[in-house]
Scaffold this motif. Structure first.
Motif: not given
Ligand code: ATP
Ligand code: CA
Ligand code: CA
Length: 434
Positions: A109, A113, A115, A126, A372
């Protein structure tokens, strides 16, 4: 888009972080699980449990390879949440910490962040921003209540909230949550839908180099796609989505999306996990090793091996000590295990929600669905963004809308694209006639 670099020092930093995350989870989750179950109290939602890890260890904390501090938030609440989502406590620990293997997705993204997938692809770690962390703690009780009342919620399933702090580096907050996509089925197309059109376009040209990219609202519309569900399933889906969005609106959350993974039954699994890399963090030191998960998928799981692992785990829980973590060259054998989640409506068909025709007969696709990225509070930053964008563009189309409008637009978009094939054809004919 920040992707994980190949530089050794960067890789190295992630590996130590991953090691510490998993060690912290292993020790704190098994500590809570070892106790007799009990009812939650109000105080449970506020609990922070701090552990200090070092090479020596002590009577409370086993020795670890590195010095770091770990915080476990509301451990009893998350134990109960895991039970509500019907996770087996031993399986949970086994998936995450049976071997120290994580597959890194980097930072898909814009938020920065990171993952990580557990080695069996069931769980996602995350990393989240401090504001998201604070916000989750603030709304944890509402979330818990919602999950209790809505076992089929489409919202992200949170299984743990933790923090790791290494010497001379920043605090890292992270959540453990469900991977919406199954380890045993190919996802042929992925869409991240918000119901907005501005900036919601994945460049179609880039699909050549990245055919499995996550597409967005405009790509969806351009393909004239819909979620093919007959009346019955459509109602189940939209009714649940409405309840979930109502909670998000009440908590003033926005920026979330519906993640849609589509498995095309005609195409099946032929493409495996090709193109992805499984990164094995080596707790013994050195750079992580990399595997092609496709080759792993080809292996059949052995019952004996699973039993041995279960034994290992029970021992691990008892002694709170790492066992056999040096086996870095062996690969995970359990990727093929199905992700059947009996009793959950949206996981009823091969772990997902199968497309249906108007007469309820099955269609050709299986959808893997969930809401999400639902920890963004409509705070000051969003208000500013709204102000600046509002000056130049059509107000209702920008993505940073107040939470009430954001949720309404989201629901409106999703209900608009949920229809049976037959319905879609009729609509097109009516349009032509008019
Ligand atoms: P941003 O705030 O810029 O949207 P982010 O870092 O908060 O990004 P998310 O929106 O949570 O990230 O997720 C980014 C992508 O990661 C999603 O579009 C999806 O492809 C994948 N992803 C996120 N959560 C899950 C999940 N639970 N299961 C499977 N894939 C996921
Ligand atoms: Ca997002
Ligand atoms: Ca986000």
């Amino acid at each position: 888009r920040v992707l994980v670099g190949t530089k050794v020092d960067e890789t190295h930093a992630n590996w130590v972080t991953a090691y510490n995350m998993l060690t912290g989870i292993r020790v704190s989750v098994s500590r809570t699980n070892a106790k007799l179950d009990r009812k939650l109290t109000d105080a449970d939602f506020e609990v922070k449990q701090k552990s200090t890890f070092d090479i020596a260890g002590n009577e409370l904390v086993p020795s670890a390879k590195y010095d770091f501090k770990f915080k476990d938030y509301a451990p009893w609440v998350f134990r109960h949440l895991r039970a509500l989502f019907r996770l087996d406590p031993a399986d949970y620990l086994m998936s995450l910490t049976g071997k120290y293997i994580l597959s890194e997705l980097g930072s898909p993204g814009k938020s920065g962040s990171f993952f990580y997938f557990s080695r069996d692809y069931k769980y996602i770690i995350k990393t989240i921003h401090h504001a998201e962390h604070k916000f989750l703690r603030k709304v944890l009780k509402d979330y818990y209540q919602h999950v209790t009342d809505n076992p089929n919620t489409l919202l992200s399933q949170f299984y743990g909230l933790h923090r790791v702090k290494m010497p001379y580096s920043k605090k890292i907050h992270f959540v453990v949550m469900n991977n919406l996509f199954p380890p045993h089925r190919d996802i042929h197309q992925t869409f991240d839908l918000k119901g907005s059109t501005i900036g919601r376009d994945y460049k179609e040209d880039d699909l050549d180099t990245n055919p499995r990219a996550t597409l967005k609202d405009l790509n969806w519309l351009r393909r004239k796609r819909h979620l093919e569900l007959g009346m019955q399933k459509k109602q189940l889906f939209l009714a649940q989505l409405q309840k979930d969005v109502k909670l998000l609106q009440r908590l003033k959350i926005m920026d979330y999306s519906l993640l849609v993974g589509i498995h095309d039954c005609q195409r099946g699994n032929e493409e495996g996990l090709r193109g992805k890399t499984l990164r094995v963090f080596n707790p013994g030191g050195g750079a992580p090793e990399e595997f092609d998960p496709h080759s792993v998928l080809m292996r059949t799981p052995s019952k004996l091996e699973n039993q041995r692992k279960a034994r290992e785990l029970r021992q691990m829980i008892k002694s709170e000590r790492p066992v056999l973590m040096g086996e870095t060259t062996s690969m995970p054998e359990e990727l093929e295990e199905g992700q059947s989640r009996p009793g959950f409506i949206f996981n009823q068909d091969d772990g997902g929600f199968g497309a249906t025709h108007e007469d309820n007969s099955p269609g050709d696709e299986i959808y893997y669905l969930g809401v999400i990225d639902c920890l963004t509070h409509y705070g000051i930053i969003k208000k500013l963004e709204h102000f600046w964008k509002g000056l130049s563009q059509d107000g209702s189309q920008i993505s940073a809308l107040p939470p009430q409008e954001y949720g309404d637009r989201f629901l409106n978009f999703i209900s608009g694209i949920t229809k049976s094939n037959e319905e879609a054809i009729r609509e097109a004919q009516e349009k032509d006639a008019a």
